[in-house]
Write a protein that holds these residues in place. Structure first.
Motif, short mmCIF file in Angstrom:
data_model
loop_
_atom_site.label_atom_id
_atom_site.label_comp_id
_atom_site.label_asym_id
_atom_site.label_seq_id
_atom_site.Cartn_x
_atom_site.Cartn_y
_atom_site.Cartn_z
N GLY A 153 0.78 -1.22 0.00
CA GLY A 153 0.00 0.00 0.00
C GLY A 153 0.82 1.27 0.00
N ALA A 154 2.15 1.17 0.06
CA ALA A 154 2.99 2.37 0.13
C ALA A 154 3.99 2.48 -1.00
CB ALA A 154 3.72 2.42 1.47
N SER A 155 3.97 1.56 -1.97
CA SER A 155 4.80 1.66 -3.18
C SER A 155 6.29 1.74 -2.86
CB SER A 155 4.39 2.88 -4.02
OG SER A 155 3.02 2.86 -4.33
N CYS A 156 6.75 0.93 -1.91
CA CYS A 156 8.17 1.00 -1.57
C CYS A 156 8.64 -0.22 -0.80
CB CYS A 156 8.46 2.26 -0.74
SG CYS A 156 7.70 2.27 0.89
N VAL A 157 9.97 -0.36 -0.73
CA VAL A 157 10.61 -1.21 0.27
C VAL A 157 11.33 -0.26 1.22
CG1 VAL A 157 10.82 -3.32 -1.08
CG2 VAL A 157 12.60 -1.58 -1.25
N THR A 158 11.31 -0.60 2.49
CA THR A 158 11.86 0.26 3.53
C THR A 158 12.91 -0.50 4.32
OG1 THR A 158 9.79 1.49 3.76
CG2 THR A 158 11.31 1.61 5.60
N ARG A 159 14.03 0.16 4.62
CA ARG A 159 15.06 -0.43 5.47
C ARG A 159 14.96 0.16 6.88
NH1 ARG A 159 20.35 0.09 7.63
NH2 ARG A 159 21.61 -1.82 7.41
N PHE A 160 15.02 -0.73 7.88
CA PHE A 160 15.10 -0.34 9.27
C PHE A 160 16.46 -0.76 9.82
CE2 PHE A 160 10.65 -0.78 8.28
CZ PHE A 160 10.05 0.28 8.93
N ARG A 167 15.81 4.15 5.47
CA ARG A 167 15.60 4.71 4.13
C ARG A 167 14.56 3.90 3.37
NH1 ARG A 167 20.78 2.32 3.96
NH2 ARG A 167 21.09 0.70 2.39
N ARG A 168 14.12 4.48 2.25
CA ARG A 168 13.11 3.84 1.41
C ARG A 168 13.56 3.84 -0.04
NH1 ARG A 168 9.31 7.10 4.57
NH2 ARG A 168 7.96 5.78 5.84
N ILE A 169 13.08 2.84 -0.79
CA ILE A 169 13.24 2.82 -2.24
C ILE A 169 11.84 2.77 -2.84
CG2 ILE A 169 14.10 1.56 -4.25
CD1 ILE A 169 16.35 0.49 -2.50
N ALA A 170 11.48 3.79 -3.62
CA ALA A 170 10.15 3.88 -4.21
C ALA A 170 10.03 2.93 -5.40
CB ALA A 170 9.86 5.31 -4.65
N LEU A 171 8.83 2.39 -5.60
CA LEU A 171 8.52 1.46 -6.69
C LEU A 171 7.25 1.90 -7.40
CD1 LEU A 171 9.36 -1.60 -4.53
CD2 LEU A 171 10.41 -1.24 -6.76
N PRO A 172 7.12 1.55 -8.70
CA PRO A 172 5.96 2.00 -9.49
C PRO A 172 4.75 1.08 -9.39
CG PRO A 172 7.53 0.94 -10.93
CD PRO A 172 8.15 0.94 -9.56
N ALA A 173 4.51 0.54 -8.21
CA ALA A 173 3.33 -0.29 -7.94
C ALA A 173 3.01 -0.12 -6.47
CB ALA A 173 3.59 -1.75 -8.28
N ALA A 208 -0.37 -0.05 -14.17
CA ALA A 208 0.39 -0.56 -15.31
C ALA A 208 1.45 -1.57 -14.90
CB ALA A 208 1.03 0.60 -16.06
N GLN A 209 2.05 -1.38 -13.71
CA GLN A 209 3.13 -2.27 -13.29
C GLN A 209 2.80 -3.05 -12.02
OE1 GLN A 209 7.26 -1.15 -14.33
NE2 GLN A 209 6.49 0.95 -14.38
N GLY A 210 1.56 -3.03 -11.60
CA GLY A 210 1.15 -3.90 -10.51
C GLY A 210 1.29 -5.36 -10.93
N GLY A 211 1.86 -6.18 -10.06
CA GLY A 211 2.08 -7.58 -10.39
C GLY A 211 3.40 -7.86 -11.08
N CYS A 212 4.23 -6.83 -11.28
CA CYS A 212 5.55 -7.03 -11.88
C CYS A 212 6.56 -7.52 -10.84
CB CYS A 212 6.06 -5.72 -12.48
SG CYS A 212 5.25 -5.22 -14.01
N LEU A 213 7.60 -8.16 -11.34
CA LEU A 213 8.79 -8.42 -10.55
C LEU A 213 9.78 -7.31 -10.85
CD1 LEU A 213 10.50 -10.40 -8.73
CD2 LEU A 213 11.42 -11.29 -10.89
N PHE A 214 10.31 -6.68 -9.81
CA PHE A 214 11.24 -5.56 -9.97
C PHE A 214 12.63 -5.95 -9.47
CE2 PHE A 214 7.03 -3.68 -9.16
CZ PHE A 214 6.89 -2.89 -10.28
N GLU A 215 13.64 -5.31 -10.07
CA GLU A 215 14.98 -5.35 -9.51
C GLU A 215 15.36 -3.94 -9.09
OE1 GLU A 215 19.65 -6.61 -10.30
OE2 GLU A 215 18.18 -6.91 -11.91
N VAL A 216 15.89 -3.81 -7.87
CA VAL A 216 16.34 -2.51 -7.38
C VAL A 216 17.79 -2.63 -6.91
CG1 VAL A 216 14.00 -1.98 -6.61
CG2 VAL A 216 15.65 -2.83 -4.96
N ASP A 217 18.45 -1.49 -6.81
CA ASP A 217 19.82 -1.44 -6.29
C ASP A 217 19.74 -1.04 -4.82
OD1 ASP A 217 22.43 -1.03 -5.66
OD2 ASP A 217 22.70 0.75 -6.91
N PRO A 218 19.99 -1.98 -3.89
CA PRO A 218 19.83 -1.65 -2.47
C PRO A 218 21.02 -0.92 -1.85
CG PRO A 218 20.50 -3.93 -2.70
CD PRO A 218 20.35 -3.38 -4.10
N GLY A 219 22.16 -0.92 -2.54
CA GLY A 219 23.33 -0.26 -2.00
C GLY A 219 23.98 -1.00 -0.85
#
Length: 285
Positions: free
Chosen positions: A214-221, A229-235, A263-274
């Protein structure tokens, strides 16, 4: 850090989940729970293939010895072989709870699997938390879950985390040597605007990465549970995340298309987590 790309393929998941990095195959596995499908992305070729399942499938975990996978299929722990697909039930701890299904799981360093169950309708606390030992015995270690999600084990291995998404809470359990759990305590309680905690994984520094439904992101604690920090995603419906690749410095993220027009709901994404992650453990049975 934070670059995002959608994996090119010919379908989208109704409810992507259950990510698994396989160093043996240099591939990422994940499931479409509602689509009853297991997917695999080859990191060598970039090709995606998949297998239809006979029932809903929540997750897969590799075995330490022997071929095939262990899977949460329907309300059962099962051995899963591919090409052709065959399912051999190990134990069905919720065989009589027809409204439930398995949702997410992880193996620990001792080769045990920790898995949560939940109701299909996400509406009542009929879900439980189970431990599957290498001898095939399943033990209920907790109950009262409405949307069980994201078991995760830190580098130390002395505790584990498990989530009830319906309560917006990630719980922490001490883990004893015999596999029993100590008292459950709230570790992170999501605030308004954070979404709801879904699947999660630790990085090598002890940081916790959480898929935020529901927040369009992955979050690091950070290791103390403070938002880092957060990484925003298009879903919007983000469901799970895992580290992959030879250096465990690539992150893959699942999402869901069910109930949304994106448009991109249900996609598999790759992100750069650093950062780098931890190699997944395998089931010892």
């Amino acid at each position: 850090m934070g670059d995002v790309r959608a994996i090119v393929r010919d379908r989208r998941d109704r409810l992507g989940e259950g990510l698994l990095w396989s160093s043996r195959q240099n591939a990422v596995f994940w499931v479409d729970i509602l689509g009853r499908r297991l997917n695999r992305l080859s990191l060598d070729s970039g090709d995606v293939d998949g297998w239809d399942m006979p029932d809903v499938i929540g997750w897969v975990i590799e075995r330490e010895a022997g071929e095939g996978l262990i899977a949460g299929i329907g309300r059962s722990f099962a051995r899963l072989s591919l090409d052709p697909v065959t399912v051999d039930v190990i134990v069905a701890p919720e065989a009589t709870i027809e409204g439930n299904r398995f949702n997410d799981a992880k193996a620990d360093a001792a080769g045990r699997i920790w898995a949560g169950s939940m109701p299909f309708n996400c509406d009542v606390p009929t879900g439980s938390f189970y431990r599957l030992d290498p001898d095939g015995t399943a033990t209920q270690v907790d109950s009262g879950y409405t949307i069980a999600n994201g078991p995760a084990m830190p580098p130390s291995g002395d505790f584990l985390l498990h989530t009830d998404t319906a309560r917006d809470t990630i719980y922490r359990y001490p883990v004893h040597d015999d596999g029993s759990l100590g008292e459950r305590r709230a570790f992170i309680e999501f605030e308004e605007g954070w979404g709801s905690p879904d699947g999660m994984t630790f990085d090598a520094e002890g940081g916790l990465w959480v898929a935020c439904w529901g927040a369009s992101c992955v979050t690091r604690f950070d290791p103390e549970g403070r938002l880092d920090r957060r990484i925003a995603l298009p879903a919007s419906q983000i469901t799970n995340c895992t580290f992959a690749g030879e250096r465990l410095d690539r992150m893959f993220v699942t999402s869901a298309s069910d109930g949304v027009d994106e448009a991109q709901g249900g996609c598999l994404f790759e992100v750069d987590p650093g950062c780098r992650g931890l190699a997944p453990h395998r089931y010892a049975g």
